[in-house]
Design a protein around this motif. Structure first.
Motif, short mmCIF file in Angstrom:
data_model
loop_
_atom_site.label_atom_id
_atom_site.label_comp_id
_atom_site.label_asym_id
_atom_site.label_seq_id
_atom_site.Cartn_x
_atom_site.Cartn_y
_atom_site.Cartn_z
N ASP A 29 0.85 -1.19 0.00
CA ASP A 29 0.00 0.00 0.00
C ASP A 29 0.89 1.25 0.00
O ASP A 29 2.01 1.22 0.52
N GLY A 61 -4.08 -0.40 -8.34
CA GLY A 61 -5.08 0.65 -8.20
C GLY A 61 -5.10 1.23 -6.80
O GLY A 61 -4.72 0.57 -5.84
N ASN A 62 -5.54 2.48 -6.67
CA ASN A 62 -5.63 3.15 -5.37
C ASN A 62 -4.29 3.17 -4.62
O ASN A 62 -4.27 3.10 -3.39
N ARG A 100 -2.11 0.90 -4.64
CA ARG A 100 -1.79 -0.44 -4.15
C ARG A 100 -1.30 -1.34 -5.29
O ARG A 100 -1.68 -1.15 -6.45
N THR A 122 -11.28 -4.69 -4.57
CA THR A 122 -12.03 -3.62 -5.24
C THR A 122 -11.14 -2.44 -5.63
O THR A 122 -10.13 -2.17 -4.99
N GLY A 123 -11.53 -1.79 -6.71
CA GLY A 123 -10.80 -0.61 -7.16
C GLY A 123 -9.44 -0.93 -7.77
O GLY A 123 -8.59 -0.05 -7.87
N MET A 124 -9.25 -2.18 -8.20
CA MET A 124 -7.96 -2.59 -8.77
C MET A 124 -8.18 -3.32 -10.08
O MET A 124 -9.20 -3.98 -10.28
N LYS A 125 -7.22 -3.20 -10.99
CA LYS A 125 -7.30 -3.87 -12.28
C LYS A 125 -6.05 -4.72 -12.52
O LYS A 125 -4.96 -4.39 -12.06
#
Length: 374
Positions: A283, A328-329, A331, A311-314
């Motif tokens: 993170d 994503g985010n 991380r 969530t919020g990751m690809k």
């Protein structure tokens, strides 16, 4: 007579074919329960490794103190799950007679006794005797896997720094003594072959401490821990189990690990490439790779079966290392995608390696094991 000869030749050909079938192996962590064994379908694996057997005596873990009370030095610590798993493995063999089951001894937190027992002929002899006795009492197992982490330096895994420059020689001698002990047990058992394998750190730094070329002569297989190249112990976020290193100077990959072991004289036909059924996350990742903390927990581990729930990751593919990550985010979670696993299977085949194995079966949803099939 001619029919008997043809039948004998057919049997020999069948045995040779079975021997050359690529290995598909997986560790099973006892604490996560026996259900993964009960649910395993025939033909999915060639080898299962039960983790871990732990050792009583000098260097034993505090957790084994009660179980080891009154037990001989350097004997196997008794636990109920050993009998539970042994029975489950015997049921598995009724469904899948060809599967081989090995008992893995040690592990990251359970290796300290090796530094003591391997240092003397008496200690080695005592450990071999107790190990053979344990196998005799647990017929669901086909041999031993020695997971000594690591000859020369234990990384103070239990708060006590252990390791000496002589550990490499002790490692070789321990394997030689175990090979002799297992061969004697095999003769006692009517010619049964008991396998002896190791799980090892494949970095150049570690291989300097252990003469793997000599060690390999006593071994059936070498399980290459080609994962955990990155984690909370490294300064930069990166995929922890890539096929290729990010830079030619690094040996943090399967490709580099293969080269390292080959240079040490380990036959490729004894090497088994490591696959991860989990990711390692970070993170607060910055462009230079530095990060604020591991994520989503203290060791940054994420079971593969939970990767899609982030969530919020690809998903992102890195061509240089041939590896995948969820990004994503701020991380980064590096992991073995099934496509990366298939690339490792292809690499192992091209290099003449024995096959692939994974840590650890309960973390998979079936996709990684599926991708490991030859």
């Amino acid at each position: 007579m001619k029919k008997l000869l043809i039948a004998a030749l057919a049997l020999a050909a069948s045995f040779a074919q079975a021997q050359t079938k690529p290995i598909v192996g997986s560790y099973i962590l006892a604490e996560r329960g026996v259900d993964v064994v009960e649910q395993l379908q025939p033909g999915r694996v060639t080898h299962l490794l039960y983790a871990f057997l732990l050792i009583c005596g000098e260097g034993e873990r505090k957790q084994e103190a009660e179980a080891c009370k009154g037990k001989p030095n350097f004997s196997i610590a008794p636990h109920a799950d050993q009998d539970t798993f042994s029975a489950a493995f015997q049921r598995l063999k009724q469904r899948d007679p060809k599967v081989q089951v090995l008992a893995s001894v040690g592990g990251w937190g359970g290796s300290d006794p090796f530094f003591h027992l391997a240092a003397t002929a008496e200690g080695r002899s005592t450990f071999v005797k107790h190990s053979v006795d344990w196998l005799r009492a647990h017929p669901g197992f086909d041999g031993l896997d020695i997971d000594w982490e690591h000859p020369g330096n234990n990384g103070a895994s239990n708060g006590v720094q252990l390791g000496s420059k002589n550990d490499g020689e002790y490692f070789v001698q321990l394997l030689q003594d175990l090979r002799a002990g297992l061969d004697a047990l095999g003769r006692e058992s009517g010619g049964r072959h008991y396998a002896l394998t190791v799980a090892i750190n494949t970095s150049k730094e570690q291989l300097v401490r252990m003469p793997m070329g000599r060690a390999a002569k006593s071994l059936d297989l070498v399980f290459m821990m080609t994962y955990d190249f990155a984690g909370p112990w490294t300064k930069k976020a990166a995929n922890h189990t890539p096929l290729r290193s990010a830079k030619p100077s690094l040996d943090t990959s399967l490709e580099a690990s293969f080269a390292n072991l080959k240079a040490e004289g380990v036959p490729p036909a004894k090497m088994v490439a490591g696959v991860a059924m989990y990711g390692r996350g970070f993170d607060g990742v910055k462009p230079d790779g530095s990060y604020a903390k591991p994520w989503p927990n203290e060791d940054g581990s994420v079971a593969f079966k939970d990767i899609d729930s982030l969530t919020g990751m690809k998903a992102h593919f890195d061509k240089r290392t041939q590896s995948w990550a969820m990004v994503g985010n701020g991380r980064f979670v590096g992991y073995d995608d099934p496509r990366a696993v298939r690339a490792k299977v292809a690499f192992a085949k091209k290099q003449g390696m024995a096959g692939v194995f994974a840590w650890e079966l309960s973390q998979d949803n079936g996709e990684i094991l599926g991708a490991m099939q030859p």
